[in-house]
Scaffold this motif. Structure first.
Motif, PDB file in Angstrom:
ATOM      1  N   ALA A 101       0.804  -1.233   0.000  1.00 41.42           N
ATOM      2  CA  ALA A 101       0.000   0.000   0.000  1.00 41.42           C
ATOM      3  C   ALA A 101       0.829   1.272   0.000  1.00 41.42           C
ATOM      4  CB  ALA A 101      -0.944  -0.007   1.195  1.00 41.42           C
ATOM      5  N   THR A 102       2.114   1.184   0.359  1.00 40.80           N
ATOM      6  CA  THR A 102       2.944   2.399   0.355  1.00 40.80           C
ATOM      7  C   THR A 102       3.757   2.521  -0.939  1.00 40.80           C
ATOM      8  OG1 THR A 102       4.611   1.122   1.509  1.00 40.80           O
ATOM      9  CG2 THR A 102       3.223   2.556   2.870  1.00 40.80           C
ATOM     10  N   GLY A 103       3.545   1.596  -1.867  1.00 45.51           N
ATOM     11  CA  GLY A 103       4.359   1.574  -3.092  1.00 45.51           C
ATOM     12  C   GLY A 103       3.856   2.527  -4.169  1.00 45.51           C
ATOM     13  N   ASP A 104       4.601   2.550  -5.261  1.00 44.76           N
ATOM     14  CA  ASP A 104       4.323   3.462  -6.373  1.00 44.76           C
ATOM     15  C   ASP A 104       2.982   3.146  -7.052  1.00 44.76           C
ATOM     16  OD1 ASP A 104       5.327   5.437  -8.385  1.00 44.76           O
ATOM     17  OD2 ASP A 104       5.151   3.705  -9.696  1.00 44.76           O
ATOM     18  N   ARG A 123       5.053  -2.487   4.811  1.00 42.37           N
ATOM     19  CA  ARG A 123       6.101  -2.625   5.818  1.00 42.37           C
ATOM     20  C   ARG A 123       6.320  -1.343   6.621  1.00 42.37           C
ATOM     21  NH1 ARG A 123      11.000  -5.108   2.743  1.00 42.37           N
ATOM     22  NH2 ARG A 123      10.463  -3.242   1.584  1.00 42.37           N
ATOM     23  N   THR A 124       6.128  -0.193   5.986  1.00 40.20           N
ATOM     24  CA  THR A 124       6.387   1.098   6.642  1.00 40.20           C
ATOM     25  C   THR A 124       5.465   1.296   7.847  1.00 40.20           C
ATOM     26  OG1 THR A 124       6.884   1.981   4.463  1.00 40.20           O
ATOM     27  CG2 THR A 124       6.478   3.595   6.194  1.00 40.20           C
ATOM     28  N   PRO A 125       6.039   1.621   9.040  1.00 42.27           N
ATOM     29  CA  PRO A 125       5.141   1.897  10.174  1.00 42.27           C
ATOM     30  C   PRO A 125       4.433   3.244   9.970  1.00 42.27           C
ATOM     31  CG  PRO A 125       7.448   1.601  10.879  1.00 42.27           C
ATOM     32  CD  PRO A 125       7.453   1.704   9.384  1.00 42.27           C
ATOM     33  N   GLN A 130       0.561  -2.733   9.571  1.00 44.11           N
ATOM     34  CA  GLN A 130       1.989  -2.739   9.261  1.00 44.11           C
ATOM     35  C   GLN A 130       2.471  -4.192   9.317  1.00 44.11           C
ATOM     36  OE1 GLN A 130       4.866  -3.125  11.597  1.00 44.11           O
ATOM     37  NE2 GLN A 130       6.222  -2.798   9.844  1.00 44.11           N
ATOM     38  N   ALA A 131       3.237  -4.591   8.301  1.00 48.91           N
ATOM     39  CA  ALA A 131       3.622  -6.008   8.273  1.00 48.91           C
ATOM     40  C   ALA A 131       4.792  -6.262   7.364  1.00 48.91           C
ATOM     41  CB  ALA A 131       2.454  -6.815   7.736  1.00 48.91           C
ATOM     42  N   ASP A 132       5.566  -7.307   7.702  1.00 51.43           N
ATOM     43  CA  ASP A 132       6.513  -7.859   6.735  1.00 51.43           C
ATOM     44  C   ASP A 132       5.857  -9.133   6.213  1.00 51.43           C
ATOM     45  OD1 ASP A 132       8.600  -9.386   5.511  1.00 51.43           O
ATOM     46  OD2 ASP A 132       9.994  -7.937   6.405  1.00 51.43           O
TER      47      ASP A 132
HETATM   48  N1  LIG Z   1       4.777   1.225 -10.474  1.00 48.76           N
HETATM   49  C1  LIG Z   1       4.122   1.005 -11.577  1.00 48.76           C
HETATM   50  O1  LIG Z   1       3.809   1.917 -12.346  1.00 48.76           O
HETATM   51  C2  LIG Z   1       3.715  -0.380 -11.946  1.00 48.76           C
HETATM   52  C3  LIG Z   1       3.029  -0.554 -13.161  1.00 48.76           C
HETATM   53  C4  LIG Z   1       2.598  -1.831 -13.494  1.00 48.76           C
HETATM   54  C5  LIG Z   1       2.855  -2.880 -12.652  1.00 48.76           C
HETATM   55  N2  LIG Z   1       3.538  -2.703 -11.481  1.00 48.76           N
HETATM   56  C6  LIG Z   1       3.740  -3.877 -10.607  1.00 48.76           C
HETATM   57  O2  LIG Z   1       3.138  -3.597  -9.357  1.00 48.76           O
HETATM   58  C7  LIG Z   1       3.875  -4.167  -8.301  1.00 48.76           C
HETATM   59  C8  LIG Z   1       4.354  -3.094  -7.337  1.00 48.76           C
HETATM   60  O3  LIG Z   1       5.191  -2.185  -8.027  1.00 48.76           O
HETATM   61  P1  LIG Z   1       5.613  -0.785  -7.403  1.00 48.76           P
HETATM   62  O4  LIG Z   1       6.279  -0.039  -8.489  1.00 48.76           O
HETATM   63  O5  LIG Z   1       4.484  -0.184  -6.676  1.00 48.76           O
HETATM   64  O6  LIG Z   1       6.730  -1.248  -6.344  1.00 48.76           O
HETATM   65  P2  LIG Z   1       7.298  -0.422  -5.090  1.00 48.76           P
HETATM   66  O7  LIG Z   1       7.093   1.032  -5.264  1.00 48.76           O
HETATM   67  O8  LIG Z   1       8.665  -0.939  -4.867  1.00 48.76           O
HETATM   68  O9  LIG Z   1       6.367  -0.885  -3.880  1.00 48.76           O
HETATM   69  C9  LIG Z   1       6.414  -2.165  -3.345  1.00 48.76           C
HETATM   70  C10 LIG Z   1       5.504  -2.243  -2.151  1.00 48.76           C
HETATM   71  O10 LIG Z   1       5.655  -3.538  -1.578  1.00 48.76           O
HETATM   72  C11 LIG Z   1       5.971  -3.396  -0.201  1.00 48.76           C
HETATM   73  N3  LIG Z   1       6.877  -4.468   0.213  1.00 48.76           N
HETATM   74  C12 LIG Z   1       7.971  -4.920  -0.436  1.00 48.76           C
HETATM   75  N4  LIG Z   1       8.528  -5.918   0.262  1.00 48.76           N
HETATM   76  C13 LIG Z   1       7.795  -6.092   1.362  1.00 48.76           C
HETATM   77  C14 LIG Z   1       7.855  -6.979   2.486  1.00 48.76           C
HETATM   78  N5  LIG Z   1       8.807  -7.903   2.613  1.00 48.76           N
HETATM   79  N6  LIG Z   1       6.926  -6.859   3.425  1.00 48.76           N
HETATM   80  C15 LIG Z   1       5.954  -5.942   3.332  1.00 48.76           C
HETATM   81  N7  LIG Z   1       5.828  -5.069   2.299  1.00 48.76           N
HETATM   82  C16 LIG Z   1       6.743  -5.160   1.344  1.00 48.76           C
HETATM   83  C17 LIG Z   1       6.620  -2.052  -0.063  1.00 48.76           C
HETATM   84  O11 LIG Z   1       6.429  -1.639   1.287  1.00 48.76           O
HETATM   85  P3  LIG Z   1       7.338  -0.539   2.015  1.00 48.76           P
HETATM   86  O12 LIG Z   1       7.590   0.535   0.984  1.00 48.76           O
HETATM   87  O13 LIG Z   1       6.435  -0.069   3.086  1.00 48.76           O
HETATM   88  O14 LIG Z   1       8.568  -1.220   2.455  1.00 48.76           O
HETATM   89  C18 LIG Z   1       5.807  -1.238  -1.046  1.00 48.76           C
HETATM   90  O15 LIG Z   1       4.600  -0.836  -0.467  1.00 48.76           O
HETATM   91  C19 LIG Z   1       5.010  -4.924  -8.967  1.00 48.76           C
HETATM   92  O16 LIG Z   1       4.586  -6.244  -9.171  1.00 48.76           O
HETATM   93  C20 LIG Z   1       5.187  -4.197 -10.280  1.00 48.76           C
HETATM   94  O17 LIG Z   1       5.780  -4.997 -11.236  1.00 48.76           O
HETATM   95  C21 LIG Z   1       3.964  -1.460 -11.124  1.00 48.76           C
END
Ligand SMILES: NC(=O)c1ccc[n+]([C@@H]2O[C@H](COP(=O)([O-])OP(=O)(O)OC[C@H]3O[C@@H](n4cnc5c(N)ncnc54)[C@H](OP(=O)(O)O)[C@@H]3O)[C@@H](O)[C@H]2O)c1
Length: 494
Positions: free
Chosen positions: A23-26, A56-58, A95-97
């Motif tokens: 949920a905190t990702g891009d 993962r982020t608190p 919040q979780a790993d």
């Molecule tokens: N970004 C895009 O435009 C886009 C487009 C199409 C498809 N995708 C796909 O969508 C997915 C996510 O991409 P993204 O770009 O959003 O990646 P990202 O920005 O790196 O975000 C990844 C997310 O996963 C969480 N995470 C990673 N490892 C974790 C763990 N061990 N425990 C808990 N949380 C964990 C991260 O949490 P924390 O940050 O809190 O650590 C973050 O919220 C991928 O499969 C990617 O291929 C992305």
């Protein structure tokens, strides 16, 4: 108010909990959270509905709320205080790993409590916006934690949504799929290609089925060739690490093939997802595969001049930012009609469109004159959403001269009405909550995509002698070799 005809009821998704991993990702910030808010604002969610954000982020409650506000503002929303607080009222953060088994016990308890609070009957939609490497572990843990129900259990359901890229090769895609399937069954897996959720893409199929005048000419008797174009104004824009691994062909091939299928597949006998998928599969199976030798002749790769200077790009990078190729379809409808495809970054303008270029008339009183222009049926998907048909018309005046003219329709209804329509991601989330898989990709489609792409990648691996990487100036629509690809057949890009 426009009067509509047909199946005009918006699908009412079933009551459920929506659990967003990553949920905190891009992806979550740019697409999924805005889509969830958009659905709430447009009152398109089920009545009984809640959201769990997990990462993962608190984040304490205050930090979560201000982060969500910023996320929505960045996505172009200006939420009213009532809508924002109603959204927050349906939502909590965990919040979780994902690697930590204890988390799934905690999640299970929270979901049971939220089911009771919001009147949901254990229906759960898990969206995995995490690195693909985590998919197998997360689904495995969900299964062993009793959170993935069998689809035969009609009392409740649990579904998983994943996003491309589905691997980086045929083998890695198969391994990713096998990993998901160790815990989830095919009917439970919803694979997104967000192009299928676009209104203007769905309109291609709607226009074909509702207007016999078009679909009856949608074949090799009338159509000379088909063009599919997905050009972007932007370069890699901060996604260099991802792009250096994937390149444009791996990133875009699924979108390009989906556009081709929606344009050229036979119309299904019903719009039930099984009939739709069966026709789409038949179309893919009719595409003539390219061997690596043919790929070297029928495909062009390019790189924009400024790519190697982008932060995060290797100085001598041979990663392609442009792709063009030609393919043939061996079925009764399309035999002999070439399909020309091009996609690229930093091409000067954003332009996604499908063009059917008709044959010029070969009969009649004007056969001796080359009128010069064919009829072209064009679907603009983005940034405009338009349909246009070019006609040859008499130029007004005493002489008999011809001019090309265009008839068109702006697909988006204007004004307030347009604001109520779901975006591509909103549409796909509604469909997943409703259990309709029509717009999602099957395991077969992923496999087909890789089988089609692999010979191109293999040809490129063979080195620049057989298949050069053509440079193109930033802001131009690709390398000269892509012009040549179509020009040598006596045609040109629309
Ligand atoms: N970004 C895009 O435009 C886009 C487009 C199409 C498809 N995708 C796909 O969508 C997915 C996510 O991409 P993204 O770009 O959003 O990646 P990202 O920005 O790196 O975000 C990844 C997310 O996963 C969480 N995470 C990673 N490892 C974790 C763990 N061990 N425990 C808990 N949380 C964990 C991260 O949490 P924390 O940050 O809190 O650590 C973050 O919220 C991928 O499969 C990617 O291929 C992305």
């Amino acid at each position: 108010m426009i009067e509509t005809i047909g199946f005009c009821q918006e699908m009412r998704p079933e009551s459920c909990g929506f659990i967003l991993f990553g949920a905190t990702g891009d992806l979550a910030g740019r697409k999924i959270i805005p889509a969830l808010f958009g659905l709430c604002e447009k009152k398109l969610t089920p009545k009984n509905f809640y959201i769990v954000l997990a990462s993962r982020t608190p984040l304490d409650r205050g930090a979560l709320e201000s982060r969500l506000w910023n996320t929505l503002a960045k996505a172009g929303f200006a939420p009213s205080p009532e809508n924002f607080s109603s959204f927050l009222g349906r939502l909590e953060y965990l919040q979780a790993d994902y690697g930590n088994g204890d988390f799934y016990g905690r999640l299970s308890q929270r979901l049971a409590a939220l089911d009771a609070k919001f009147g949901v009957k254990k229906n759960r939609l898990f969206y995995l916006a995490t690195p693909p490497a985590a998919f197998e572990q997360i689904t495995g843990e969900l299964k062993s934690g009793g959170l993935l129900f069998e689809p035969e259990d009609r009392a409740c359901w649990s579904r998983i949504i994943v996003e491309k890229p589905y691997g980086s090769s045929l083998e890695s895609a198969a391994a990713l799929d096998a990993g998901l399937k160790t815990a989830a069954s095919e009917p439970q897996v919803y694979r997104i290609d967000h192009f299928t959720g676009k209104e203007a893409v769905q309109n291609v199929m709607a226009l074909r089925s509702a207007n016999a005048v078009f679909d009856n000419t949608w074949n090799s008797r009338f159509v000379d060739h088909v063009q599919i174009t997905v050009l972007e104004e932007l370069g890699v824009e901060g996604r260099a690490a991802f792009f250096e691994r994937m390149g444009l062909a791996r990133d875009m091939m699924s979108h390009l093939l989906q556009l081709a299928a929606i344009t050229a597949m036979d119309l299904p006998s019903t719009f039930r997802d099984t009939d739709f998928k069966a026709e789409k599969k038949r179309f893919f199976e009719s595409i003539r595969p390219l061997s690596p030798e043919e790929a070297a002749k029928q495909a062009v790769r390019g790189q924009y001049a400024g790519y190697r200077a982008e932060p995060g790009v290797a100085p001598g990078s041979a990663v392609e930012t442009f792709l063009s190729f030609k393919f043939q379809v061996d079925n009764d409808r399309w035999r002999g009609v070439p399909f020309y495809v091009r996609a690229g970054k930093k091409t000067g303008a954003k332009k996604t469109r499908i063009d059917l270029v008709y044959k010029k008339p070969d009969r009649g009183i004007f056969r001796a004159i080359d009128i010069g222009y064919p009829n072209v049926f064009s679907f603009s998907i983005q940034p405009e959403e338009k349909v246009a048909f070019s006609l040859i018309s008499k130029h007004p005046g005493p002489k008999l001269c011809f001019v090309p003219r265009s008839m068109g329709l702006d697909y988006r209804p204007e004004g307030r009405e347009a604001a109520g329509y779901p975006t591509d991601y909103e549409r796909l989330l509604i469909e997943a909550m409703s259990g309709d898989k029509t717009l999602f990709l099957s395991s077969f489609e992923i496999q087909f995509m890789w089988k089609f792409l692999s010979p191109l990648l293999e040809a490129w691996q063979a080195g620049p002698e057989a298949c050069p990487l053509h440079a193109y100036a930033d802001g131009t629509p690709g390398p000269a070799a892509a012009e040549e690809l179509i020009k040598k057949d006596g045609r040109s890009w629309v």
